[in-house]
Design a protein around this motif. Structure first.
Motif, short mmCIF file in Angstrom:
data_model
loop_
_atom_site.label_atom_id
_atom_site.label_comp_id
_atom_site.label_asym_id
_atom_site.label_seq_id
_atom_site.Cartn_x
_atom_site.Cartn_y
_atom_site.Cartn_z
N ASP A 1 -11.14 -22.16 -27.40
CA ASP A 1 -11.63 -21.72 -28.71
C ASP A 1 -10.95 -22.54 -29.79
N GLU B 1 -8.73 -18.95 -24.77
CA GLU B 1 -8.16 -19.04 -26.12
C GLU B 1 -7.91 -20.48 -26.50
N SER C 1 -7.49 -16.08 -19.67
CA SER C 1 -7.37 -15.78 -21.11
C SER C 1 -6.72 -16.95 -21.84
#
Ligand SMILES: [Zn+2]
Ligand SMILES: [Zn+2]
Length: 259
Positions: free
Chosen positions: A210, A207, A203
Motif C-alpha cells: 500500500d 501494508e 499483513s
C-alpha cells in the motif's frame, strides 16, 4: 553455539528498519564473500580447491572485477581455467560422440527404439558443456549463510519477545524473502504458531505494498508541473524502494550503512 554467533547479525539487520532485513543480511554476506575471495583466503588451499571447482557466476565475476584487483582476479582464474580446460576436454568428447551417433545410430537401435533421439543426445551433450559454468562459490556461501540466518530468525522470533515485537513493527520484506520465510515457517515453527506467523507476513506485505503504491504514484505526480511546489513526502527514492521490494535489493543505496 552457532546460534549466538548468528544472533547479532540477525538482530542488527532487523534494527536497520529497512525494506527487507533479509536483503540486508544477504548483501552483507555477499560483500564479505567478494572481499574475502580477493583477499588472503585466495591462497588458502581449501578455498582454492573450491574456487577451481565451482568458479563464480557472472554477477559475482562483475563484483570481483569492480574491486579493481586484476592480479588477484587473474590468479584465481588461472587455476580455475586449468581445471575447466580439463573438464572441457571431456565435454567435447561427449559432444563429438553425440553428434556422430546422432547421424549414425545403428539400424538395430533405431528399430528397437532403445537409442535416444539425436536431439536428446545433443541436448545431454550441451548440458555437459553448460555444467562447467553453472556453479558459484559465492552464491553457495550466501545460501549457506542465509540458511543459518533463517534458522536463527525463527529461534529469535519464538524465544525473544523484544525481537518479535521489533519484527512485528518492521516494514515487511521483499517478496522473494517473504516467500522464503513462509517456505521455512512450517519446518521451523510448531503447527499452532503457523497461522499467526503467516498472517503477520501477509499483513506486513500488504501494508508495505500500500505504501509502495502511494509513494510511486506520488513520485509520478510530482513530475506534473502543477505539483512542482508540493513536497516529495516519502517518494524521492520510491523507484529504488519499489524495485527492491518487488525483486529483492538490487538498486539504489546499499541496504547496510557504511562501516
Ligand atoms: Zn529481501
Ligand atoms: Zn554467484
Amino acid at each position: 553455539m552457532r546460534y549466538h554467533i548468528d544472533t547479532i547479525p540477525v538482530w542488527d539487520a532487523v534494527k536497520l528498519d529497512g525494506e527487507c532485513f533479509l536483503c540486508a543480511l544477504r548483501r552483507k554476506t555477499e560483500l564479505g564473500e567478494v572481499d574475502r575471495h580477493l583477499g588472503a583466503s585466495v591462497m588458502e588451499p581449501e578455498v582454492r580447491i573450491q574456487v577451481n571447482k565451482k568458479g563464480f557466476c557472472s554477477n559475482h565475476q562483475q563484483m570481483l572485477y569492480a574491486m579493481d584487483n586484476r592480479l588477484g582476479h587473474a590468479l584465481m582464474l588461472e587455476s580455475h581455467v586449468s581445471e575447466i580446460r580439463e573438464r572441457l576436454g571431456k565435454a567435447c568428447k561427449q559432444i563429438r560422440s553425440a553428434s556422430r551417433n546422432a547421424s549414425g545410430a545403428s539400424l538395430m537401435d533405431k528399430l528397437s527404439g532403445k537409442a535416444p533421439s539425436p536431439a536428446k543426445r545433443m541436448e545431454d551433450a550441451a548440458a555437459a558443456l553448460e555444467e562447467l559454468t553453472c556453479t558459484c562459490i559465492i552464491c553457495d556461501a550466501i545460501d549457506d549463510n542465509m540458511g543459518r540466518y533463517l534458522h536463527t530468525f525463527f529461534h529469535l522470533y519464538q524465544n525473544d519477545t523484544e525481537f518479535r515485537k521489533k519484527f512485528e513493527g518492521c516494514k515487511g520484506m521483499c517478496i522473494p524473502h517473504a516467500a522464503e520465510l513462509l517456505r521455512h515457517a512450517a519446518g521451523e515453527l510448531p503447527g499452532k504458531a503457523l497461522p499467526e506467523f503467516s498472517n503477520l507476513i501477509c499483513s506486513l506485505e500488504e501494508e508495505a505494498f500500500d505504501r509502495m503504491q502511494e509513494d510511486v504514484s506520488w513520485f509520478c505526480r510530482k513530475f506534473d508541473y502543477r505539483n512542482y511546489d508540493e513536497p516529495w513526502y516519502n517518494s524521492r527514492d520510491a523507484v529504488e524502494r519499489t524495485v527492491n521490494k518487488l525483486r529483492g535489493w538490487c538498486v539504489g543505496t546499499e541496504p547496510n550503512p557504511k562501516e
